[in-house]
Motif scaffolding. Sequence first.
Motif: not given
Length: 188
Positions: A166-172, A178-187
Amino acid sequence: MSIRIVLDLSENDLKHFRGLAKQAVESSKKHSQERIIEGAHKLLEEVNESVTSDFIREKIGQIRILSDMLADEGWGLGDVGRRRVLAALAYFNQPEDLIPDHLPGIGFLDDAIMIELLCRELKPEIDAYQDFVKYREAEAARLGKPAEELNRGDFLKQRERELLSRMRRRRRRGGGGGGGGKSPFGLF
């Protein structure tokens, strides 16, 4: 036709039932697991043989799941859970009843109320055990092996795999930050 009757137990009523439950906890320390389970099963048999009330039979029938939890080696109930379940079952070994069992129609009503209160207290343990039993039956059928070969460890590994998946699916899907979209850190 059936009707619904609601009992409102006052704080004083609950205090009385808590007192009875505390007596059962003390009693459970004095008796063996086998004796406690035997006494609870005796009550279950008495109810099945002599009581026609579906309500009482259903409530008292919950004794079966509690004793199954104790006996199921695959479940491997821990010490704390085991003590809690034994204390609950020990109540049904008490010689004194609020309503004497021999009274036709209502003799087991106090026992039915007590099992309902105890099962509410043990709800997390009961729910987890019921989930395990469903998993074990389905997995045994899927693998074509006896259910007894599957245990709590297998169940927990399966749950872990489900969570990781489930974590992998959410990540994909991009739901990582948390905001849905790219991470603000881009790491990553």
